[in-house]
Design an enzyme around this catalytic site. Structure first.
Site, PDB file in Angstrom:
ATOM      1  N   TYR A 141      30.221 -59.446  73.993  1.00 12.47           N
ATOM      2  CA  TYR A 141      30.429 -58.654  75.197  1.00 12.47           C
ATOM      3  C   TYR A 141      30.813 -57.243  74.773  1.00 12.47           C
ATOM      4  O   TYR A 141      30.919 -56.961  73.566  1.00 12.47           O
ATOM      5  CB  TYR A 141      31.500 -59.272  76.106  1.00 12.47           C
ATOM      6  N   ASP A 142      30.984 -56.351  75.742  1.00 19.24           N
ATOM      7  CA  ASP A 142      31.194 -54.917  75.445  1.00 19.24           C
ATOM      8  C   ASP A 142      30.013 -54.356  74.650  1.00 19.24           C
ATOM      9  O   ASP A 142      30.186 -53.494  73.784  1.00 19.24           O
ATOM     10  CB  ASP A 142      32.495 -54.681  74.681  1.00 19.24           C
ATOM     11  N   GLY A 188      43.712 -57.968  67.630  1.00 22.50           N
ATOM     12  CA  GLY A 188      43.221 -57.368  68.862  1.00 22.50           C
ATOM     13  C   GLY A 188      42.891 -55.911  68.655  1.00 22.50           C
ATOM     14  O   GLY A 188      43.139 -55.335  67.596  1.00 22.50           O
ATOM     15  N   TRP A 189      42.330 -55.298  69.704  1.00 24.45           N
ATOM     16  CA  TRP A 189      41.842 -53.924  69.577  1.00 24.45           C
ATOM     17  C   TRP A 189      42.960 -52.905  69.391  1.00 24.45           C
ATOM     18  O   TRP A 189      42.728 -51.814  68.881  1.00 24.45           O
ATOM     19  CB  TRP A 189      41.004 -53.567  70.803  1.00 24.45           C
ATOM     20  N   GLU A 222      40.133 -56.270  64.140  1.00 31.66           N
ATOM     21  CA  GLU A 222      39.083 -55.392  64.667  1.00 31.66           C
ATOM     22  C   GLU A 222      39.192 -54.004  64.035  1.00 31.66           C
ATOM     23  O   GLU A 222      39.845 -53.124  64.588  1.00 31.66           O
ATOM     24  CB  GLU A 222      39.188 -55.322  66.192  1.00 31.66           C
ATOM     25  N   MET A 230      32.332 -62.335  69.772  1.00 31.46           N
ATOM     26  CA  MET A 230      32.662 -61.447  70.892  1.00 31.46           C
ATOM     27  C   MET A 230      31.379 -60.786  71.404  1.00 31.46           C
ATOM     28  O   MET A 230      31.120 -59.600  71.197  1.00 31.46           O
ATOM     29  CB  MET A 230      33.708 -60.419  70.456  1.00 31.46           C
TER      30      MET A 230
END
Length: 477
Positions: free
Chosen positions: A205-206, A106-107, A147, A203
């Site tokens: 998105y963003d 995760g981020w 990430e 992913m």
């Protein structure tokens, strides 16, 4: 004695036969376990999950420890007061068809990935820890959400080691990957990754960037030449990401298209200028529940007392809303339906969402889980709306775009476009419209008057009420 078969039973058999003919696709649901802490009606526990809406349920997240072992990111959530790991395991027992996946990374967990992956001893510890985690908690697989990788070869080696260790137990191995072609070229050895893992979660998105104007965070198609005025900006859309991964050798069946169940927000420089490409002064205000600047859960968007001007961009395919000097880009039922088209068009493995806890799970704005229901229906059960070509983007201005009404997508199989007859039909606005002369045909109107004509599958009529092909008895023709 004569026995009569009720009409509803005949229709049910017919419907089930039609659904069985549709290829099953994945619906991957990430669950951000910290959502259990949210207040004001946003707290989301295992009991809030509807397992019927997912084929894979992903527990997010676990972290990489300093020695390479996998540890819960929050022990209180995992095994303390909330006991999520035990509840996840119980859910699997009640719904054996559901695949439960443990996501690591995760981020917020980036510091220990590189030291672990580049050190053989720590990497071996990570792999052993992964197997133990899956065995102890009866997970079906592991999702690696690094990430982001700093060395393509190191990432591939880590995945190879995991796959070899997982093989005896047939555990699933998936990855979450981010970035456009400009980032992916330095992060991922796509052919090697695709040969190892079971699924690749894109992913998509963003993607809004920081360009001083409002932009869609998860556009399906590129914007106008004025908005996307560089090669990099033209790569900031889902179709560009899909085609890049396919062009580099990723099998379509392993790619899951990412769909956000949250919005990205901006503060408008001028509240009266609220279209796509409008000037902004920064990110939006924190939501009342999620409490993070620049982000709103879907349930905060749909129930907002200020974001009342809801609009739809049919060129890029994305919803947006504004009010009170704020602006948000998000996915709606309608945009998800169009993303199903692209999933079907390219033969992708399915769809992925971040995150199930951000949908309208409590039914604040109507039915529960409206976005998850729409995705599940059109991806995994009823196929997709008849495919429309990607429209040439309309010129983007700061003026509001044409608003359309989002509708539930309940659909059948995909069809191929045909060439419309010249002069027969004039588009009243962007959207989908039944052919006035033939109920089995419909038009896709886009870009202020462009059109394409489609055929419904044999025996079905186009139902304008749900913007989909439907049984004739549901259509007033």
């Amino acid at each position: 004695m004569t026995r009569f078969v009720p009409l509803w039973s005949i229709l049910l058999v017919a419907a089930c036969s039609l659904l069985a003919a549709v290829e099953s696709r994945e619906v991957v649901c990430y669950y951000g376990t910290w959502a259990v802490y949210r207040q004001n009606g946003g707290g989301f526990d295992i009991n809030n999950i509807n397992p019927a809406l997912c084929t894979q349920l992903v527990y997010a997240f676990f972290d990489v420890g300093p020695d390479g072992s996998i540890v819960p990111s929050d022990a209180t959530v995992a095994s303390g007061q909330y006991n999520m790991l035990a509840k996840f395991s119980d859910l699997k027992q009640r719904y054996p068809a559901l695949k439960t996946i443990a996501a690591v990374g995760g981020w917020s967990d980036t510091d220990n990935f590189t030291p672990m992956a580049t050190n053989a001893q720590r990497r071996a510890t990570f792999v052993r820890s992964a197997v133990a985690l899956l065995q102890k908690n009866r997970f079906d697989g592991l999702d690696v959400d690094w990430e982001y990788p700093t060395d393509k070869g190191v990432f591939v080696q880590l995945l190879r080691d995991l796959a070899a260790a997982f093989a005896p137990s047939k555990y699933l191995l998936t990855v979450a990957v981010g970035g456009t072609s400009f980032e992916a070229i330095n992060r991922y050895d796509i052919p090697a990754i695709a040969s190892i893992v079971n699924f690749i979660n894109l992913m998509t998105y963003d993607l809004q960037g920081d360009y001083g104007v409002t932009r869609h965070q998860a556009a399906l198609y590129p914007g106008s030449a004025a908005l996307d005025n560089s090669d990099y900006k033209r790569a900031l859309n889902a179709e560009a990401v899909i085609t890049y991964w396919l062009s580099k050798g990723a099998p379509a069946s392993k790619l899951n298209l990412g769909i956000p169940l949250y919005g990205r927000t901006f503060k408008l420089a001028n509240p009266s200028v609220d279209g796509v490409g409008a000037p902004v002064s920064g990110v939006g205000t924190k939501g009342p529940i999620t409490q993070e600047a620049g982000i709103l859960a879907y349930y905060e968007i749909c129930s907002s007392p200020t974001l009342t001007r809801k609009q739809y961009d049919s060129a890029q395919v994305g919803a947006f809303a504004s009010g009170g000097g704020e602006w948000v880009s998000y996915d709606s039922v309608e945009s998800i339906g169009q993303k199903c088209n692209v999933i079907a068009k390219y033969g992708l493995g399915g769809g992925m969402v971040w995150a199930i806890d951000m949908d309208d799970f409590a039914g604040k704005c109507g039915s529960k889980f409206p976005l998850m229901t729409a995705l599940n229906n059109c991806v995994n059960r009823n196929g997709a709306v008849a495919l429309a070509p990607a429209p040439t983007p309309a010129p983007t201005t700061a003026r509001p775009a044409t608003a359309t009404t989002a509708r539930q997508i309940v659909t059948t199989t995909t069809t191929k476009p045909v060439t419309p007859s010249s002069g027969v039909f004039v588009c009243p606005r962007d959207g989908y419209f039944r052919d006035p002369r033939n109920c089995a045909k419909f038009y896709r109107c886009y870009d202020g008057g462009r059109q394409a004509l489609f055929d419904c599958p044999s025996g079905l009529y186009f139902n304008e009420a749900i913007t989909a092909c439907d049984w004739p008895y549901n259509v007033k023709c």
